[in-house]
Design a protein around this motif. Structure first.
Motif, PDB file in Angstrom:
ATOM      1  N   SER A 171       0.937  -1.110   0.007  1.00 16.57           N
ATOM      2  CA  SER A 171      -0.031   0.056   0.097  1.00 16.57           C
ATOM      3  C   SER A 171       0.879   1.284  -0.016  1.00 16.57           C
ATOM      4  O   SER A 171       2.103   0.990  -0.184  1.00 16.57           O
ATOM      5  CB  SER A 171      -0.903   0.039   1.174  1.00 16.57           C
ATOM      6  OG  SER A 171      -0.308   0.099   2.395  1.00 16.57           O
ATOM      7  N   SER A 223       1.676   3.231   2.260  1.00 23.65           N
ATOM      8  CA  SER A 223       2.642   3.217   3.601  1.00 23.65           C
ATOM      9  C   SER A 223       4.073   2.872   3.305  1.00 23.65           C
ATOM     10  O   SER A 223       5.003   3.186   3.888  1.00 23.65           O
ATOM     11  CB  SER A 223       1.878   2.535   4.608  1.00 23.65           C
ATOM     12  OG  SER A 223       0.673   3.029   4.845  1.00 23.65           O
ATOM     13  N   THR A 268      -5.029  13.958   3.517  1.00 19.60           N
ATOM     14  CA  THR A 268      -6.375  13.365   3.191  1.00 19.60           C
ATOM     15  C   THR A 268      -7.087  13.500   4.441  1.00 19.60           C
ATOM     16  O   THR A 268      -8.271  13.410   4.352  1.00 19.60           O
ATOM     17  CB  THR A 268      -5.964  11.968   2.895  1.00 19.60           C
ATOM     18  OG1 THR A 268      -4.771  11.882   1.929  1.00 19.60           O
ATOM     19  CG2 THR A 268      -7.252  11.206   2.246  1.00 19.60           C
ATOM     20  N   ASP A 281       4.960  12.817  -0.135  1.00 19.29           N
ATOM     21  CA  ASP A 281       3.800  11.920  -0.114  1.00 19.29           C
ATOM     22  C   ASP A 281       2.702  12.470  -1.059  1.00 19.29           C
ATOM     23  O   ASP A 281       1.973  13.366  -0.745  1.00 19.29           O
ATOM     24  CB  ASP A 281       3.195  11.853   1.391  1.00 19.29           C
ATOM     25  CG  ASP A 281       2.025  10.819   1.503  1.00 19.29           C
ATOM     26  OD1 ASP A 281       1.459  10.737   0.610  1.00 19.29           O
ATOM     27  OD2 ASP A 281       1.563  10.568   2.678  1.00 19.29           O
TER      28      ASP A 281
HETATM   29  N1  PLP Z   1      -0.800   9.400   2.875  1.00 16.36           N
HETATM   30  C1  PLP Z   1      -1.645   9.704   2.540  1.00 16.36           C
HETATM   31  C2  PLP Z   1      -1.712  11.348   2.285  1.00 16.36           C
HETATM   32  C3  PLP Z   1      -2.835   8.969   2.756  1.00 16.36           C
HETATM   33  O1  PLP Z   1      -3.949   9.559   2.259  1.00 16.36           O
HETATM   34  C4  PLP Z   1      -2.682   7.556   2.904  1.00 16.36           C
HETATM   35  C5  PLP Z   1      -4.151   6.900   3.034  1.00 16.36           C
HETATM   36  O2  PLP Z   1      -4.773   7.221   2.958  1.00 16.36           O
HETATM   37  C6  PLP Z   1      -1.574   7.266   3.103  1.00 16.36           C
HETATM   38  C7  PLP Z   1      -0.392   7.759   3.176  1.00 16.36           C
HETATM   39  C8  PLP Z   1      -1.324   5.608   3.468  1.00 16.36           C
HETATM   40  O3  PLP Z   1      -1.478   5.020   2.250  1.00 16.36           O
HETATM   41  P1  PLP Z   1      -2.067   3.274   2.232  1.00 16.36           P
HETATM   42  O4  PLP Z   1      -3.089   3.293   3.144  1.00 16.36           O
HETATM   43  O5  PLP Z   1      -2.298   2.949   0.676  1.00 16.36           O
HETATM   44  O6  PLP Z   1      -1.002   2.557   2.977  1.00 16.36           O
END
Ligand code: PLP
Length: 368
Positions: A71, A73, A148, A175
């Protein structure tokens, strides 16, 4: 075997307006159900190379793009493990839950982090970051393109221009999880060293795959970084990337869907895609301002991929979300973390349309 009782009617699943995973179009889902390929086969290399080539156009880069089965992260961890030495100091700019998490991951990887935070709802400015950087000796800076949790977009172009001009040696990690493919992103022009996203946001693909863009100079630096780990070692991605492969078995169905979505994005043209996101955002922002308020303090920084609405009327957010979902099959998001109930979030990204959003807003109005 015990049958799992899902709450979902699979013939008529809820349409997702949460800020990821977002709604996936049926033709994209079809890509996930093709016959699988061996990941060391020629066919896969063609798929991989073609997808990476398109992503380079989408991200406006001639440098390195990696397909990573994780994902989003994973981007936090990869950048820290592969690109930062243990004795280096980094500045982590946090303006919400996700950008704060970049700092937490950096610390979990044993790096020396200086937290630099603004209140949730605010964006960073180039001046703020400049002032902070001028007071320390940093090897890298991290910030989020689009936060987000708060629905705030940082002015990444201004920040990047300042960084390039005044701190040319500093590595820039961004990010872009809820920004990539929805907001203007020009990796080479901005002088970025690492940018990442996961595909369940503006690419509108089911989760399971991340995209990393990495500068040549960052990869060069990685050669001198020890303890890069195994799964996210960027040098391994670079080595395998030369053969249009990945170090480990990738999420091939997601890559097929990504290939399909990239073709669509390029056929539409990125300027048009970004303009479409802006238009959808304006619709939701206007509604939010009329009925509630934007959580973003300065409307000029309110995101074009999702709107975080301030619950100025003290409504029971969970009750409205549940009512709209159960009556009409459309799901939007509660506030994130400490902003739960105080805010709610509506995504406007990927394959959604203005008509979809009007329908959702109409149903929310009915509940109000
Ligand atoms: N960074 C942002 C800005 C996010 O919105 C998110 C998840 O919503 C993440 C990192 C983490 O991403 P993931 O949930 O795909 O690991």
């Amino acid at each position: 075997m015990q049958e799992i009782k899902f709450m979902v009617d699979w013939k008529n699943p809820p349409k997702l307006f949460i800020p990821g995973p977002v709604h996936v179009a049926p033709e994209v889902l079809e890509q996930l159900s093709r016959y699988t390929l061996g990941h060391r086969a020629k066919e896969y290399a063609l798929l991989h190379g073609n997808t990476v080539g398109m992503l380079k156009k989408i991200l406006c880069t001639e440098q390195n793009v990696f397909l990573v089965t994780s994902s989003g992260s994973g981007g936090w961890e990869a950048s820290m493990r592969s690109l930062i030495k243990d004795d280096e100091k980094i500045l982590c700019c946090g303006c919400g839950a996700f950008s704060d998490k970049y700092a937490s991951v950096a610390k979990a990887c044993g790096k020396q982090v200086e937290d630099f935070r603004v209140d949730w709802g605010k964006a960073f400015t180039a001046e703020m970051i400049d002032k902070k950087l001028s007071q320390g000796d940093y090897s890298a800076v991290t910030f989020v393109h689009n936060e987000t949790s708060t629905g705030v977009t940082n002015p990444v172009e201004e920040i990047s221009q300042m960084l390039k001009a005044k701190y040319p040696e500093l590595l820039i990690f961004v990010d872009c999880v809820s920004a990539m493919a929805g907001l203007p992103l020009k990796f080479d022009q901005y002088g970025w060293d690492f940018a990442f996203a996961s595909v369940q946001k503006a690419f509108a693909i089911p989760p399971g795959l991340a995209i990393f863009a990495v500068s040549d100079r960052a990869l060069e630096k990685a050669k001198g970084v020890s303890n890069r780990g195994y799964y996210f070692d960027l040098l391994e991605f670079a080595k395998n990337g030369e053969k249009n492969q990945t170090p480990t078995t990738p999420a091939i169905p997601q890559i097929m869907a990504l290939n399909f979505q990239c073709q669509k994005l390029l056929a539409e043209g990125m300027e048009n895609v970004w303009a479409k996101h802006k238009e959808m955002a304006q619709l939701v922002k206007n509604w939010a301002k009329e009925k509630f308020a934007l959580f973003a303090e300065d409307e000029r920084c309110a995101s074009n991929t999702l709107t975080t609405v301030k619950n100025t009327r003290g409504i029971d957010v969970s009750a409205v979300i549940n009512a709209v979902k159960s009556k009409h099959g459309l799901a939007f998001g509660n506030g994130y973390g400490k902003l739960k109930q105080e805010t709610f979030r509506i995504a406007h990204m990927g394959d959604m349309t203005a008509a979809d959003l009007k329908e959702l807003l109409g149903y929310i109005d009915d509940e109000l």
